[in-house]
Structures are given as structure tokens and as C-alpha cells.
Enzyme design. Structure first.
Site, PDB file in Angstrom:
ATOM      1  N   ASP A  99       0.855  -1.192   0.000  1.00  0.00           N
ATOM      2  CA  ASP A  99       0.000   0.000   0.000  1.00  0.00           C
ATOM      3  C   ASP A  99       0.889   1.240   0.000  1.00  0.00           C
ATOM      4  OD1 ASP A  99      -1.880   1.954   0.448  1.00  0.00           O
ATOM      5  OD2 ASP A  99      -2.170   1.453   2.568  1.00  0.00           O
TER       6      ASP A  99
ATOM      7  N   ASP B 295      -4.263   3.703   2.399  1.00  0.00           N
ATOM      8  CA  ASP B 295      -5.706   3.430   2.520  1.00  0.00           C
ATOM      9  C   ASP B 295      -5.975   1.974   2.936  1.00  0.00           C
ATOM     10  OD1 ASP B 295      -5.100   2.025   0.227  1.00  0.00           O
ATOM     11  OD2 ASP B 295      -6.607   2.982  -1.041  1.00  0.00           O
TER      12      ASP B 295
ATOM     13  N   ASP C 114      -1.540  -1.285  -3.993  1.00  0.00           N
ATOM     14  CA  ASP C 114      -1.827  -0.511  -5.208  1.00  0.00           C
ATOM     15  C   ASP C 114      -0.633  -0.543  -6.168  1.00  0.00           C
ATOM     16  OD1 ASP C 114      -0.026   1.380  -4.059  1.00  0.00           O
ATOM     17  OD2 ASP C 114      -1.684   2.171  -2.866  1.00  0.00           O
TER      18      ASP C 114
ATOM     19  N   ASP D 154      -5.031 -10.885 -15.827  1.00  0.00           N
ATOM     20  CA  ASP D 154      -6.088 -11.852 -15.560  1.00  0.00           C
ATOM     21  C   ASP D 154      -7.318 -11.460 -16.386  1.00  0.00           C
ATOM     22  OD1 ASP D 154      -7.444 -13.921 -14.118  1.00  0.00           O
ATOM     23  OD2 ASP D 154      -6.195 -13.430 -12.373  1.00  0.00           O
TER      24      ASP D 154
ATOM     25  N   ASP E  18      -9.290 -16.738 -16.860  1.00  0.00           N
ATOM     26  CA  ASP E  18      -9.925 -17.160 -15.619  1.00  0.00           C
ATOM     27  C   ASP E  18     -11.126 -18.079 -15.878  1.00  0.00           C
ATOM     28  OD1 ASP E  18     -10.390 -16.652 -12.647  1.00  0.00           O
ATOM     29  OD2 ASP E  18     -12.327 -16.098 -13.486  1.00  0.00           O
TER      30      ASP E  18
ATOM     31  N   GLU F  54      -6.827 -21.338 -16.974  1.00  0.00           N
ATOM     32  CA  GLU F  54      -7.047 -21.837 -15.620  1.00  0.00           C
ATOM     33  C   GLU F  54      -7.982 -23.027 -15.731  1.00  0.00           C
ATOM     34  OE1 GLU F  54      -8.888 -20.874 -11.248  1.00  0.00           O
ATOM     35  OE2 GLU F  54      -9.892 -20.117 -13.009  1.00  0.00           O
TER      36      GLU F  54
ATOM     37  N   HIS G 246      -3.756 -17.781  -5.144  1.00  0.00           N
ATOM     38  CA  HIS G 246      -4.709 -17.026  -4.325  1.00  0.00           C
ATOM     39  C   HIS G 246      -5.970 -17.814  -3.998  1.00  0.00           C
ATOM     40  CE1 HIS G 246      -6.126 -16.823  -8.379  1.00  0.00           C
ATOM     41  NE2 HIS G 246      -7.284 -16.357  -7.959  1.00  0.00           N
ATOM     42  N   ASP G 247      -6.137 -18.988  -4.609  1.00  0.00           N
ATOM     43  CA  ASP G 247      -7.329 -19.798  -4.349  1.00  0.00           C
ATOM     44  C   ASP G 247      -7.054 -20.940  -3.373  1.00  0.00           C
ATOM     45  OD1 ASP G 247      -8.986 -18.340  -6.036  1.00  0.00           O
ATOM     46  OD2 ASP G 247      -8.456 -19.526  -7.789  1.00  0.00           O
TER      47      ASP G 247
HETATM   48  C1  GLC Z   1     -11.079 -18.358 -10.596  1.00  0.00           C
HETATM   49  C2  GLC Z   1     -10.257 -17.451  -9.739  1.00  0.00           C
HETATM   50  C3  GLC Z   1     -10.957 -17.262  -8.426  1.00  0.00           C
HETATM   51  C4  GLC Z   1     -12.294 -16.628  -8.674  1.00  0.00           C
HETATM   52  C5  GLC Z   1     -13.101 -17.454  -9.662  1.00  0.00           C
HETATM   53  C6  GLC Z   1     -14.269 -16.681 -10.181  1.00  0.00           C
HETATM   54  O1  GLC Z   1     -11.144 -19.639 -10.117  1.00  0.00           O
HETATM   55  O2  GLC Z   1      -8.959 -17.957  -9.605  1.00  0.00           O
HETATM   56  O3  GLC Z   1     -10.203 -16.501  -7.522  1.00  0.00           O
HETATM   57  O4  GLC Z   1     -12.996 -16.514  -7.477  1.00  0.00           O
HETATM   58  O5  GLC Z   1     -12.345 -17.815 -10.797  1.00  0.00           O
HETATM   59  O6  GLC Z   1     -13.833 -15.687 -11.061  1.00  0.00           O
END
Ligand code: GLC
Length: 556
Positions: free
Chosen positions: A33, A37, A41, A110, A211, A265, A328-329
Site C-alpha cells: 500500500d 488506505d 496498489d 487476468d 480465468d 485456468e 490465491h485460491d
Molecule cells: C477463478 C479465480 C478465483 C475466482 C473465480 C471466479 O477460479 O482464480 O479466484 O474466485 O475464478 O472468477
């Protein structure tokens, strides 16, 4: 134009920068950051460009930063050409991109186009009346036909169809109700997307991560499916055949026109599904990440090895994959595949990073894993903000599940674990922000942070840097043939990589005890390239590895 120059190796493989690179994933909200905030960013990323360069990585994949109501932290886009204000302006974006390019780092965007946000103008229009020109940008089921056939939603316990009063119809959303699925059968939708991709390619981005794209094509007759089908989600909901036509069209309209690549993905449920997306003669996408690796933390090491070996063997001659164990998932790498105890966290993180960076396929490292960042303890549902976690909780309540057990699992596996802010130093909030961060910093930051690890030559961070350098300097680790050794060994993952007469042996102890491996190859040991301990115990044809020891040796 796309540059994939053919060079003759001992194995026939076409070279490409995106195969030879090392990718680092940034979750922008949690990285740095700059303006106090509480949200990361672009300017924060700019402040950390020297850090990125110091890692040796050559690509960054950044999670979505487009305008969004942020129901799913940006995976619900309301304007694909605008920046979500919390990340900065378009000018900041361009400065960040230029700064990366100056340092030889490419940027992967993405692209979230299986669905948009319900606040996207397309959806506002679409839901406004049945004869609006945008009506068929989405999937609608008129209520006079009765209830739509059941479709499972990954995020919404009420299912994937939501009733909308305005036009007395249901719309489809495989994720949250705020993420309506776009209708890819409509060529207008497809060409809107290609224009958006070109918009960003013209700005200079170098790649796209598609995605949830395996779900984009649907059988729009919406047949009734048998009860329980949703347990095999990707099989039923992914890879509907027209998908290939769309991908090929996207290749011709966008990908083939620039020096870029796109990664999928999810890649169906079989090896063939993945090949059908990434093989060169398909002219669809260039790389895939499938989900077999993700669930492999529950497996015995021999089964884990079998999965990676199966995929490598199938892609040895044709097609290209990414190698990853976290993102991140998922929750943190070290908790799922290593050992988060104070004694072994660092060595096990080093071992796992050695693994990711020494396999064939483009390595993906999720931010913080280069430090061995760990899961955060969040035992109570009140602390959760993630739409997926909250949906799962509601589902558990609805189904009358044991909530104690559910919370135990959620605490360990929830993707909130990997979204805590980056740990830069031991000052308040780990140096991520000067105010209250959008998400609690992991209390272990005093011990695990960049500043501390920078100074320690044996830290997880410096091991990561050494390992990236080794990969960058040795094409054998990129293209070399992979061969599994001692496949029944339950403790050690050992393999060789061979290219043009050069041979490297990789030895990884996945356990918290000493363990040994015997192999005739050990006779040929030449130079140790990397070792997360300061010694290696060799006796004749046997090597004994310490807990989570990771070694790469050049063989004669
Ligand atoms: C993908 C992303 C995930 C998101 C989902 C819906 O699996 O990696 O983070 O929540 O798609 O877009």
C-alpha cells in the site's frame, strides 16, 4: 507477431520466452500500500520493482485490477478497460508496466470473461427487458417455462440460477449471483472480449490468464443432468466442445497478432483435454494449469510423484504446462505440502521452492511463498470476508454439517490464508501499510519478513533467489528430459533432468526425518548446484538427506 523459433535440441521442443521464464504472482490488494488506505496498489508495486528484480523472476501475473464492486475481490468486473480506483490510475498502471519492462519483467493480465459483474453495463442492459439488444449477452431462463434444470454454483448454496423479477426470468452464474455468466455462443460477446484483450495488448501487456475459462461454453439446451453430477464439476461444467472454436478464434483475432501467450485456468479432466487446448497445432492457448496438483497435498508422496510424472510424460514432446503448488485460491504452500512448525518451516519451504523451480513447465510462485509465508489462524466465521468461504459456510449450515469440523477445515484450507498482506519488515502491519490493512496481517510477521531474510544468506528468500538464478542460467532445468528415480520411495522425490548431454540430479526429502536414497547415478556426482543445508551425506551409492533437504547436483 508471435515468436516461437524452432531450435533443435536433443529433445525436439520449440523455445519460447514464456517457457523459459519464472512467473511470480501478485495479489495486488495485498502486496504494498503506497497511499495509506489499507489496500495494495500500483504505486506500491512500483516501490517494490527493485525487489521483484532481485528475485530474478521474469514474469508477473497480477490478479484482476479492473473496475469492480469487489464482491469476489475483482473477479467480478464492471468495466474491463478501467482501473479499480483503489489500485491507482491508468497512468500509474502504465508506469508500473514500463518499470517492469525496463527490468526485463513481463506482465500477465487476468482475463475474467466466463462471467462479468452484475454491475457491468452489459448486464444492467440485459436484465432491463427481454428485448434489450444485450439480452443474449447472458444466459436467461424465462420463468414461464418453469424452474430451470439444476445447475450447481461453486459459490452460491442456492444454485447457479437466480430469479430476477424485472423480466420474470432466471440468469445463470457458476460462481456468485453477482457474477453472471456471459453467453459465449453470442459472437458479439466474443468480439467484445477480443477487443478488450487487444486494448491491453496494445498497452504492452505480455500475456493473459484466462480465468475459469473451461466453463465458458455451455450446452444452452440446458438438459436435465442426473442427481449428484456436480461432484465431478469440471467433467460436467467444463470443456463443452464449442470451447475449442472460441479459443481458436481468440488465437486468430488476438494471440497470433502479438508476442504474447495465454494460459488456461483449468484444463478439463484428462490429459487429452489439456492437450486439446495447448498443443501447437491446435492454435488455441499456449499453456495450461490443471487442477490435479492442487489436491495432491492429501496424498502419499508416491502418489504425488505419480501425478507430476504422469503429466510430465504426457507433455514431454508436445504442449506446455505450468508448475505450481499454490495461488490465491489455496492456502499456503508450506502448510499444505511442507511443515509449518518453527523447526521445519524454512527448510520445507526451501525444498518446495526447489521442486517448483526444477520441474519442466513454467514455474509459478505465489507472492510470499519466496519467504515461506504461512497460513493465518482464523477459527471464527465472523472474520471471513471471502465470498467463497461465506458461501461454503452457508451451504454447510443448510446441509446440517458439523460446523466445528467445517470451521477446522475452513481455517486450514480457506483462500483467506493466502490473501494476508505481504510481510516486508517487522514494523507495524509488516510494512505493508501505515493504516489498518484491509485484511489482518499474519501475526508471525515479526519472524517472517523480507527485511530479516534479506540479511540472512541461508534464508528461504535467498534460497529462492539462488534457485531462480540456477533455473535462469540452465536450460536443462527448463527443457531437459525429466526422469523419476526410485519411484517407490515414500520419503524422497528424486529425478534427473537431461539436455544435450548435461544432466542434473534433484533430490528432495519431503519428510521431517533423515532418509536415504541409493542409486548408481550417485557415483557420477560432480558439482552441487544448490543445497539448503551446508553438507550432503554421501556413502558409496547412498545419500542420506536431512529433514526437508533439497539438493541439485550436476552429474558427470
Ligand atoms: C477463478 C479465480 C478465483 C475466482 C473465480 C471466479 O477460479 O482464480 O479466484 O474466485 O475464478 O472468477
Amino acid at each position: 507477431m508471435k515468436k516461437e523459433n524452432k531450435v533443435k535440441n536433443s529433445i525436439d521442443i520449440s523455445r519460447a520466452w514464456w517457457k523459459e521464464g519464472v512467473l511470480y504472482q501478485i495479489y495486488p490488494q495485498s502486496f504494498k500500500d503506497s497511499d495509506g488506505d489499507g489496500f495494495g496498489d500500483f504505486k506500491g508495486v512500483i516501490e517494490k520493482l527493485d525487489y521483484l528484480e532481485s528475485l530474478g523472476i521474469t514474469m508477473v501475473w497480477m490478479n484482476p485490477f479492473f473496475e469492480s464492486p469487489m464482491v469476489d475481490n475483482g473477479y467480478d468486473v464492471s468495466d474491463y478497460r478501467a482501473i479499480q480506483p483503489r489500485y491507482g490510475s491508468m497512468e500509474d498502471f502504465q508506469n508500473m508496466l514500463d518499470g517492469m519492462h525496463k527490468r526485463g519483467i513481463k506482465l500477465v493480465l487476468d482475463v475474467v470473461v466466463n462471467h462479468s459483474s452484475n454491475e457491468h453495463d452489459w448486464f444492467r442492459q440485459s436484465r432491463s427487458s427481454r428485448d434489450n439488444p444485450y439480452r443474449d449477452y447472458y444466459h436467461w431462463w424465462p420463468a414461464e417455462k418453469g424452474e430451470p434444470p439444476f445447475r450447481h454454483s461453486l459459490f452460491d448454496p442456492e444454485g447457479a440460477w437466480t430469479y430476477d423479477e424485472q423480466t420474470n426470468a432466471y440468469y445463470l452464474h457458476y460462481f456468485a449471483a453477482a457474477q453472471p455468466d456471459l453467453n459465449w455462443e453470442n459472437s458479439k460477446v466474443r468480439y467484445e472480449v477480443y477487443d478488450i484483450m487487444k486494448f491491453w495488448a496494445e498497452k504492452g501487456v505480455d500475456g493473459f490468464r484466462m480465468d475459469a475459462f473451461q466453463y465458458a461454453s455451455k450446452d444452452t439446451n440446458f438438459p436435465e443432468w442426473p442427481k449428484g453430477h456436480e461432484k465431478e464439476y469440471d467433467k460436467w461444467y467444463g470443456m463443452n466442445p464449442p470451447l475449442h472454436g472460441y479459443l481458436n478464434e481468440m488465437y486468430n483475432e488476438v494471440i497470433s497478432k502479438y508476442d504474447i501467450f495465454a494460459v488456461a485456468e483449468g484444463a478439463g479432466t484428462t490429459l487429452q483435454d489439456a492437450h486439446d487446448i495447448v498443443d501447437r497445432d491446435r492454435n488455441e492457448l499456449q499453456m495450461a494449469y490443471h487442477f490435479d496438483y492442487v489436491g495432491s497435498d492429501q496424498l502419499k508422496l508416491t502418489d504425488f510423484k505419480a501425478i507430476f510424472t504422469k503429466w510430465d510424460t504426457s507433455f514431454a514432446e508436445e504442449g506446455w504446462l505450468s508448475i505450481f503448488l499454490s495461488n490465491h485460491d489455496n492456502s499456503r504452500l508450506v502448510n499444505r505440502f511442507g511443515n509449518s512448525s518453527p523447526e521445519y518451516r524454512a527448510v520445507s519451504a526451501q525444498m518446495l521452492n526447489t521442486f517448483i523451480l526444477s520441474m519442466r513447465g513454467t514455474p509459478y510462485t505465489y507472492f510470499g511463498d519466496e519467504l515461506g509465508m504461512a497460513n493465518i489462524d482464523m477459527p471464527s466465521i465472523e472474520e471471513y470476508v471471502d465470498v467463497c468461504a461465506l458461501g461454503d459456510y452457508k451451504r454447510a449450515v443448510k446441509e446440517g454439517k458439523d460446523l466445528g469440523e467445517f470451521m477446522k477445515n475452513l481455517n486450514f484450507y480457506s483462500r483467506e490464508n493466502s490473501r494476508t498482506p505481504m510481510q516486508w519488515n517487522d514494523s507495524k502491519n509488516a510494512g505493508f501499510t501505515t493504516t489498518t490493512p484491509w485484511k489482518k496481517v499474519n501475526p508471525d510477521y515479526k519472524d517472517i519478513n523480507v527485511a530479516k531474510q534479506d540479511k540472512d544468506p541461508n534464508s528461504v528468500l535467498n534460497h529462492f533467489r539462488k534457485m531462480v538464478k540456477l533455473r535462469n542460467e540452465n536450460k536443462v532445468l527448463v527443457y531437459g528430459k525429466y526422469e523419476l528415480l526410485d519411484k517407490n520411495n515414500e520419503d524422497i522425490y528424486a529425478y534427473t533432468r537431461v539436455l544435450d548431454g548435461e544432466k542434473m540430479l534433484v533430490l528432495l526429502n519431503f519428510t521431517d526425518h533423515n532418509s536415504c536414497i541409493t542409486s548408481p547415478q550417485i557415483k557420477q556426482l560432480a558439482d552441487i548446484q544448490i543445497n539448503n543445508y551446508n553438507s550432503l551425506a554421501i556413502n558409496n551409492h547412498t545419500i542420506t538427506l536431512k529433514p526437508y533437504q533439497a539438493v541439485i547436483v550436476l552429474l558427470n
